[in-house]
Design a protein around this motif. Structure first.
Motif, PDB file in Angstrom:
ATOM      1  N   GLU A   1       0.811  -1.228   0.000  1.00  0.00           N
ATOM      2  CA  GLU A   1       0.000   0.000   0.000  1.00  0.00           C
ATOM      3  C   GLU A   1       0.846   1.281   0.000  1.00  0.00           C
ATOM      4  O   GLU A   1       0.466   2.280   0.613  1.00  0.00           O
ATOM      5  CB  GLU A   1      -0.941   0.008   1.210  1.00  0.00           C
ATOM      6  CG  GLU A   1      -1.928  -1.152   1.216  1.00  0.00           C
ATOM      7  CD  GLU A   1      -2.982  -1.009   2.284  1.00  0.00           C
ATOM      8  OE1 GLU A   1      -4.059  -0.466   1.986  1.00  0.00           O
ATOM      9  OE2 GLU A   1      -2.725  -1.447   3.416  1.00  0.00           O
TER      10      GLU A   1
ATOM     11  N   ASP B   1      -2.725   6.727   3.978  1.00  0.00           N
ATOM     12  CA  ASP B   1      -3.036   5.806   5.051  1.00  0.00           C
ATOM     13  C   ASP B   1      -3.983   4.740   4.510  1.00  0.00           C
ATOM     14  O   ASP B   1      -4.428   4.807   3.370  1.00  0.00           O
ATOM     15  CB  ASP B   1      -3.585   6.514   6.306  1.00  0.00           C
ATOM     16  CG  ASP B   1      -5.008   7.044   6.125  1.00  0.00           C
ATOM     17  OD1 ASP B   1      -5.758   6.526   5.283  1.00  0.00           O
ATOM     18  OD2 ASP B   1      -5.375   7.976   6.873  1.00  0.00           O
ATOM     19  N   PHE B   2      -4.289   3.747   5.336  1.00  0.00           N
ATOM     20  CA  PHE B   2      -5.001   2.567   4.848  1.00  0.00           C
ATOM     21  C   PHE B   2      -6.479   2.826   4.589  1.00  0.00           C
ATOM     22  O   PHE B   2      -7.140   2.029   3.914  1.00  0.00           O
ATOM     23  CB  PHE B   2      -4.868   1.421   5.857  1.00  0.00           C
ATOM     24  CG  PHE B   2      -5.718   1.598   7.087  1.00  0.00           C
ATOM     25  CD1 PHE B   2      -6.925   0.928   7.207  1.00  0.00           C
ATOM     26  CD2 PHE B   2      -5.322   2.436   8.113  1.00  0.00           C
ATOM     27  CE1 PHE B   2      -7.722   1.099   8.329  1.00  0.00           C
ATOM     28  CE2 PHE B   2      -6.107   2.602   9.240  1.00  0.00           C
ATOM     29  CZ  PHE B   2      -7.315   1.939   9.357  1.00  0.00           C
TER      30      PHE B   2
ATOM     31  N   ASP C   1     -10.674  -3.693   4.578  1.00  0.00           N
ATOM     32  CA  ASP C   1      -9.702  -3.397   5.620  1.00  0.00           C
ATOM     33  C   ASP C   1     -10.177  -2.338   6.606  1.00  0.00           C
ATOM     34  O   ASP C   1      -9.764  -1.190   6.529  1.00  0.00           O
ATOM     35  CB  ASP C   1      -8.418  -2.898   4.950  1.00  0.00           C
ATOM     36  CG  ASP C   1      -7.197  -3.680   5.404  1.00  0.00           C
ATOM     37  OD1 ASP C   1      -7.346  -4.564   6.244  1.00  0.00           O
ATOM     38  OD2 ASP C   1      -6.107  -3.408   4.892  1.00  0.00           O
TER      39      ASP C   1
ATOM     40  N   GLY D   1      -1.414  -4.469   9.575  1.00  0.00           N
ATOM     41  CA  GLY D   1      -0.256  -3.956   8.859  1.00  0.00           C
ATOM     42  C   GLY D   1       0.763  -3.380   9.830  1.00  0.00           C
ATOM     43  O   GLY D   1       0.401  -2.858  10.879  1.00  0.00           O
TER      44      GLY D   1
ATOM     45  N   GLN E   1       0.367   1.848   9.222  1.00  0.00           N
ATOM     46  CA  GLN E   1      -0.966   2.181   8.735  1.00  0.00           C
ATOM     47  C   GLN E   1      -0.985   3.449   7.882  1.00  0.00           C
ATOM     48  O   GLN E   1      -2.034   3.936   7.508  1.00  0.00           O
ATOM     49  CB  GLN E   1      -1.930   2.349   9.914  1.00  0.00           C
ATOM     50  CG  GLN E   1      -2.358   1.019  10.515  1.00  0.00           C
ATOM     51  CD  GLN E   1      -1.212   0.290  11.198  1.00  0.00           C
ATOM     52  OE1 GLN E   1      -0.518   0.846  12.024  1.00  0.00           O
ATOM     53  NE2 GLN E   1      -1.013  -0.954  10.835  1.00  0.00           N
TER      54      GLN E   1
END
Length: 383
Positions: A43, A48-49, A202, A348, A351
């Motif tokens: 990613e 950010d996620f 996620d 993760g 993040q």
């Protein structure tokens, strides 16, 4: 030079894209080297996620003058800030001294750390407009995977769950907005699967840590009602995707805080099993949840589901011993069957660009321990 409107960091777009492509190639190769069978792309392109989708969803406007500070606000976790005020203040301050990418100016990132996640407002109907960025990510991943032979590969994507402000002129209810997000994010999910990858939704369900409908300490009943609506929206977004190409990651938060406000798995396990996913990525190394492998003694895992419990933690720089990893795997196998367990990580290791939980050197040592421990468990379980 342009300014990234999500985190306020100046970026040279051409140089940034080249850096992302190189990082994806490197992280995939390193996963192959340590023995990972099902890699992700790391990613790297996403600030950010979760909030990366702000740039991919039409209809969301960033309020550049109003951003939430990560300093004294309890890291968005008001209940923890109430229970552990001194710790949460210190924890927020720690973010200003963490490891930062060398390619980006430390001064500029330090400035960005003062504002953290931007507030966003819904200004028009939500649409998906991130096709170009999504194609870049999928192309980078394909190129990185080409030299290697993996069992499969997955791409994380945010769930259709947000807390943006909106007026009745756009959406009349939170539920209507949630389903609009689901329709938009379905575009990303389908593109990931069509490209040949597993899609991983996620983000956890509504949590006791957050403000829910104005309540800073929502009850289990409040959370259950909100979660049921979210699960229905997830399935709406996944309606055109084969269940066996979907992973769902239930996260209790990546922060290495006390986690005393986490909702026990027993409160939500039946609900999450309604999600149209084959694989369930759960935290199994987090000491607040490590015992929850025993939940599956009483809850039957449906025949078409597989658990992907975390066997190494992203919340500590202590590297787990392979024998511990093997023991954890065998615990799960003893209650759901050896064919129904895939060893994973709790979450993760980072993040976002400014949220690295575990040092890079330790991350790879943990993944190597994960692979070595899985080999031990395979020998013990299969002979």
């Amino acid at each position: 030079m342009i300014i990234d409107d999500l985190v306020g960091i100046p970026l040279d777009r051409e140089a940034f894209d080249a850096l992302v492509a190189r990082c994806v190639k490197d992280v995939v190769a390193r996963q192959a080297e340590v023995g990972i069978d099902i890699p992700s792309d790391g990613e790297f392109s996403k600030p950010d996620f979760h909030n990366y989708v702000v740039k991919r969803l039409g209809g969301l406007e960033v309020q550049t003058t109003q951003r939430r500070s990560i300093g004294a606000t309890g890291m968005y976790y008001p209940k923890l800030a109430e229970e552990f005020p001194g710790f949460m203040q210190q924890y927020g301050d720690m973010y200003r001294t963490m490891w930062l990418p060398e390619e980006l100016s430390r001064e500029k990132i330090a400035q960005a750390l003062k504002v953290a996640v931007p507030l966003t407002t819904v200004t028009r109907p939500i649409t998906y407009e991130g096709q170009d960025e999504l194609k870049r990510d999928l192309d980078n991943f394909a190129a990185a995977l080409a030299p290697h032979d993996f069992a499969d590969a997955f791409v994380p994507a945010a769930t259709p769950s947000r807390s943006d402000s909106f007026s009745d002129e756009v959406y009349s209810s939170e539920e209507q907005y949630l389903y609009a997000l689901a329709d938009a994010m379905a575009v990303e999910y389908k593109a990931i699967v069509d490209a040949g990858y597993l899609v991983q939704l996620d983000l956890g369900l509504p949590s006791r840590n957050q403000v829910l409908h104005g309540k800073t300490n929502p009850s289990i009943e409040d959370l259950r009602r909100a979660s049921e609506m979210h699960v229905e929206a997830y399935n709406h977004a996944l309606r055109d995707i084969p269940t066996d190409r979907v992973r769902y990651h239930l996260c209790w938060g990546s922060m290495n805080t006390p986690h005393t406000t986490d909702v026990p798995l027993t409160e939500f396990v039946e609900m999450i099993l309604k999600i149209n996913a084959k694989y369930y990525v759960l935290e199994g190394a987090n000491p607040r949840h490590e015992h929850e492998w025993m939940v599956w003694k009483d809850v039957k895992l449906p025949d078409d589901k597989v658990l992907v419990p975390g066997m190494v933690s992203h919340q500590t720089n202590v590297v787990e011993h392979p024998e511990l990893v093997s023991w954890r795997i065998q615990n799960y196998a003893s209650v759901v069957g050896r064919e129904r367990v895939v060893a994973g990580t709790d979450c993760g290791f980072s993040q976002g660009w400014t949220m690295q939980r575990v040092h890079e050197e330790v991350q790879w040592a943990k993944l190597k321990a994960l692979a070595d421990g899985a080999a031990l468990a395979t020998k013990a379980l299969w002979g």
